[in-house]
Design an enzyme around this catalytic site. Structure first.
Site, PDB file in Angstrom:
ATOM      1  N   TYR A  53      40.306  48.236  41.448  1.00 26.78           N
ATOM      2  CA  TYR A  53      39.354  49.340  41.228  1.00 26.78           C
ATOM      3  C   TYR A  53      39.999  50.703  41.518  1.00 26.78           C
ATOM      4  O   TYR A  53      40.969  50.794  42.257  1.00 26.78           O
ATOM      5  CB  TYR A  53      38.121  49.198  42.137  1.00 26.78           C
ATOM      6  CG  TYR A  53      37.173  48.073  41.788  1.00 26.78           C
ATOM      7  CD1 TYR A  53      37.335  47.290  40.653  1.00 26.78           C
ATOM      8  CD2 TYR A  53      36.082  47.790  42.612  1.00 26.78           C
ATOM      9  CE1 TYR A  53      36.451  46.254  40.361  1.00 26.78           C
ATOM     10  CE2 TYR A  53      35.202  46.762  42.324  1.00 26.78           C
ATOM     11  CZ  TYR A  53      35.389  45.990  41.202  1.00 26.78           C
ATOM     12  OH  TYR A  53      34.510  44.985  40.923  1.00 26.78           O
ATOM     13  N   SER A 207      25.967  44.005  38.781  1.00 29.68           N
ATOM     14  CA  SER A 207      25.427  44.640  37.564  1.00 29.68           C
ATOM     15  C   SER A 207      23.912  44.462  37.397  1.00 29.68           C
ATOM     16  O   SER A 207      23.437  44.024  36.340  1.00 29.68           O
ATOM     17  CB  SER A 207      26.138  44.123  36.308  1.00 29.68           C
ATOM     18  OG  SER A 207      27.468  44.557  36.276  1.00 29.68           O
ATOM     19  N   LEU A 209      21.745  46.603  36.777  1.00 26.16           N
ATOM     20  CA  LEU A 209      21.214  47.491  35.713  1.00 26.16           C
ATOM     21  C   LEU A 209      21.797  47.158  34.349  1.00 26.16           C
ATOM     22  O   LEU A 209      21.582  47.913  33.385  1.00 26.16           O
ATOM     23  CB  LEU A 209      21.547  48.958  36.027  1.00 26.16           C
ATOM     24  CG  LEU A 209      21.058  49.502  37.363  1.00 26.16           C
ATOM     25  CD1 LEU A 209      21.452  50.968  37.506  1.00 26.16           C
ATOM     26  CD2 LEU A 209      19.544  49.346  37.472  1.00 26.16           C
ATOM     27  N   GLY A 212      23.758  50.003  33.259  1.00 23.51           N
ATOM     28  CA  GLY A 212      23.011  51.208  32.871  1.00 23.51           C
ATOM     29  C   GLY A 212      21.986  50.943  31.779  1.00 23.51           C
ATOM     30  O   GLY A 212      21.058  51.734  31.578  1.00 23.51           O
TER      31      GLY A 212
HETATM   32  N1  LIG Z   1      33.039  40.600  40.245  1.00 26.47           N
HETATM   33  C1  LIG Z   1      33.157  41.331  39.165  1.00 26.47           C
HETATM   34  O1  LIG Z   1      33.891  40.991  38.219  1.00 26.47           O
HETATM   35  C2  LIG Z   1      32.357  42.591  39.049  1.00 26.47           C
HETATM   36  C3  LIG Z   1      32.137  43.177  37.783  1.00 26.47           C
HETATM   37  C4  LIG Z   1      31.374  44.348  37.723  1.00 26.47           C
HETATM   38  C5  LIG Z   1      30.872  44.899  38.893  1.00 26.47           C
HETATM   39  N2  LIG Z   1      31.133  44.322  40.101  1.00 26.47           N
HETATM   40  C6  LIG Z   1      30.659  44.914  41.366  1.00 26.47           C
HETATM   41  O2  LIG Z   1      29.291  45.269  41.262  1.00 26.47           O
HETATM   42  C7  LIG Z   1      29.129  46.667  41.459  1.00 26.47           C
HETATM   43  C8  LIG Z   1      27.991  47.173  40.593  1.00 26.47           C
HETATM   44  O3  LIG Z   1      28.229  46.799  39.243  1.00 26.47           O
HETATM   45  P1  LIG Z   1      27.808  47.741  38.066  1.00 26.47           P
HETATM   46  O4  LIG Z   1      28.380  49.089  38.298  1.00 26.47           O
HETATM   47  O5  LIG Z   1      28.113  47.050  36.795  1.00 26.47           O
HETATM   48  O6  LIG Z   1      26.225  47.801  38.335  1.00 26.47           O
HETATM   49  P2  LIG Z   1      25.016  48.329  37.473  1.00 26.47           P
HETATM   50  O7  LIG Z   1      23.999  48.730  38.465  1.00 26.47           O
HETATM   51  O8  LIG Z   1      24.623  47.337  36.452  1.00 26.47           O
HETATM   52  O9  LIG Z   1      25.567  49.611  36.695  1.00 26.47           O
HETATM   53  C9  LIG Z   1      25.854  50.793  37.368  1.00 26.47           C
HETATM   54  C10 LIG Z   1      26.147  51.846  36.323  1.00 26.47           C
HETATM   55  O10 LIG Z   1      24.971  52.130  35.570  1.00 26.47           O
HETATM   56  C11 LIG Z   1      24.891  53.520  35.309  1.00 26.47           C
HETATM   57  N3  LIG Z   1      23.738  54.015  36.062  1.00 26.47           N
HETATM   58  C12 LIG Z   1      23.408  53.742  37.347  1.00 26.47           C
HETATM   59  N4  LIG Z   1      22.264  54.331  37.701  1.00 26.47           N
HETATM   60  C13 LIG Z   1      21.840  55.001  36.630  1.00 26.47           C
HETATM   61  C14 LIG Z   1      20.714  55.823  36.382  1.00 26.47           C
HETATM   62  N5  LIG Z   1      19.804  56.040  37.319  1.00 26.47           N
HETATM   63  N6  LIG Z   1      20.576  56.361  35.165  1.00 26.47           N
HETATM   64  C15 LIG Z   1      21.499  56.137  34.211  1.00 26.47           C
HETATM   65  N7  LIG Z   1      22.597  55.378  34.374  1.00 26.47           N
HETATM   66  C16 LIG Z   1      22.774  54.815  35.578  1.00 26.47           C
HETATM   67  C17 LIG Z   1      26.216  54.123  35.802  1.00 26.47           C
HETATM   68  O11 LIG Z   1      27.198  54.007  34.779  1.00 26.47           O
HETATM   69  P3  LIG Z   1      27.439  55.155  33.695  1.00 26.47           P
HETATM   70  O12 LIG Z   1      27.117  56.467  34.315  1.00 26.47           O
HETATM   71  O13 LIG Z   1      28.862  54.978  33.324  1.00 26.47           O
HETATM   72  O14 LIG Z   1      26.519  54.811  32.542  1.00 26.47           O
HETATM   73  C18 LIG Z   1      26.582  53.158  36.922  1.00 26.47           C
HETATM   74  O15 LIG Z   1      27.946  53.168  37.218  1.00 26.47           O
HETATM   75  C19 LIG Z   1      30.508  47.270  41.131  1.00 26.47           C
HETATM   76  O16 LIG Z   1      30.713  48.509  41.739  1.00 26.47           O
HETATM   77  C20 LIG Z   1      31.414  46.203  41.698  1.00 26.47           C
HETATM   78  O17 LIG Z   1      31.516  46.323  43.100  1.00 26.47           O
HETATM   79  C21 LIG Z   1      31.851  43.186  40.182  1.00 26.47           C
END
Ligand SMILES: NC(=O)c1ccc[n+]([C@@H]2O[C@H](COP(=O)([O-])OP(=O)(O)OC[C@H]3O[C@@H](n4cnc5c(N)ncnc54)[C@H](OP(=O)(O)O)[C@@H]3O)[C@@H](O)[C@H]2O)c1
Length: 326
Positions: A53, A207, A209, A212
């Site tokens: 990351y 993930s 959301l 997003g």
């Molecule tokens: N094990 C794995 O392979 C793996 C894979 C993915 C994630 N993860 C872990 O899980 C964590 C969370 O995953 P994720 O980031 O995919 O979670 P998520 O909650 O599904 O997506 C978060 C993303 O959604 C968008 N977002 C968040 N709040 C928002 C709002 N209020 N309005 C509009 N857009 C919004 C932003 O991206 P934008 O601004 O770019 O749209 C943000 O980075 C990661 O940080 C990581 O630690 C692990």
């Protein structure tokens, strides 16, 4: 903040965890610090990162987190991951003993800590027998460099195979799994979450959301060109199915009709599955973070949980003949 027991460990973790995938990439160091402090204030005690990351695939995300946790390390449960290739070289990834031993030292240095609380296999490596990987994890646990081994992005049969090897060989076993889980990606409900219940594994899902999609920003209002689902090819492919957009549209309407933020409801829904210990949230700024943190205020009733699931498509069952009763 609600705290829940992580599997069989006795460790108490917040039902929301912070994913730091944006630290060093979508969020610069200053913003990462603000996000970290706000999470701490809200009671989050789990921070998740990975050796790749931070945008440069070379530990920047871990290094930023390492600086942030240096004054409060013992209050936190820190996880990182190994296995995903950094670059294209023949040994720039994977789960060989050689690679794990190399990478764990870098992660410990980056995180400025003497132990990683949860050390995940980021994704399985088809070239390495799982016994080799588990023996390396077992040695790291005995050396105190990792506290618990864990696994992400794997099928239930692979996780079960790993548990079987650990038990046969009397070596360290996975205590926690990290699957993707949200209203449009419900595959883990079929077998992984059932396995976790049966084996008392901790479950920290990611993930909530749908990167997003479930916030409504791609289905309602201005529909921006920015955002991961527009700019990142992997995420475009992961969430490109038009059905997911239809589900998101219905879900966002459902949330707005009830006067709650869609992001908060999506996070609360993911965290309310009975097998889930904690849901990993992600944000590039404080506004996004606040929306996900509002999940703390939502009381997810069984009726809401069922109604929301019905907006999506149930994944097919793990076995056939589901038409027969008992
Ligand atoms: N094990 C794995 O392979 C793996 C894979 C993915 C994630 N993860 C872990 O899980 C964590 C969370 O995953 P994720 O980031 O995919 O979670 P998520 O909650 O599904 O997506 C978060 C993303 O959604 C968008 N977002 C968040 N709040 C928002 C709002 N209020 N309005 C509009 N857009 C919004 C932003 O991206 P934008 O601004 O770019 O749209 C943000 O980075 C990661 O940080 C990581 O630690 C692990």
């Amino acid at each position: 903040m609600e705290y829940r027991t992580l599997g069989k460990t006795g460790v108490q973790i917040s039902f929301l965890s912070m994913g730091t995938m944006t630290f060093g990439s979508a969020a610069d160091e200053e913003m990462s610090g603000k996000i970290f402090n706000r999470c701490r204030e809200a009671g989050i005690n789990v921070f998740d990162t990975a050796n790749i990351y931070g945008g440069n695939r070379n530990g920047r995300g871990e290094q930023i987190l390492g600086r942030l946790i240096s004054t409060c390390r013992d209050e936190l449960v820190i996880s990182t991951k190994v296995g995903t290739p950094r670059w294209d070289g023949p040994n720039d990834g994977g789960l060989s003993r050689r690679y794990i031993m190399l990478e764990v030292e870098k992660s410990l240095r980056n995180l400025q800590t003497d132990r990683i609380d949860i050390y995940y296999i980021h994704k399985l490596d088809s070239r390495t027998p799982m016994e080799e990987t588990l023996r390396a994890m077992d040695d790291l646990q005995k050396q105190g460099k990792i506290v618990y081994p864990a696994i992400s992005n794997s099928a239930a049969w692979q996780i079960a195979l790993g548990l079987g090897i650990s038990r046969k060989e009397s070596i360290a076993e996975f205590v926690c799994v990290q699957p993707m889980y949200n209203l449009v990606k419900r595959q883990s409900e079929v077998e992984i979450l059932e396995l976790a219940k049966a084996e008392k594994l901790g479950v920290i899902t990611y993930s909530p959301l749908g990167a997003g999609l479930l916030t409504g920003k791609y289905t309602h209002g201005d529909k921006p060109d920015a955002g991961r689902i527009r700019t990142d090819e992997r995420y475009k492919a992961r969430y490109g199915n038009p059905l997911y957009f239809e589900i998101a549209e219905k879900f966002v309407d459902y949330a707005l009709e009830r006067g709650v933020k869609p992001a908060a409801l999506a996070v609360a829904w993911a965290a309310s599955h009975p097998a889930v210990t904690s849901s990993l949230i992600g944000a590039r700024n404080l506004e996004q973070l606040e929306d996900s943190l509002s999940a703390i205020e939502i009381k997810m009733t069984p009726e809401w949980r069922k109604e929301i699931a019905a907006l999506s498509v149930d994944p097919p069952p793990a076995t056939d003949r589901s038409e027969e009763k008992k």
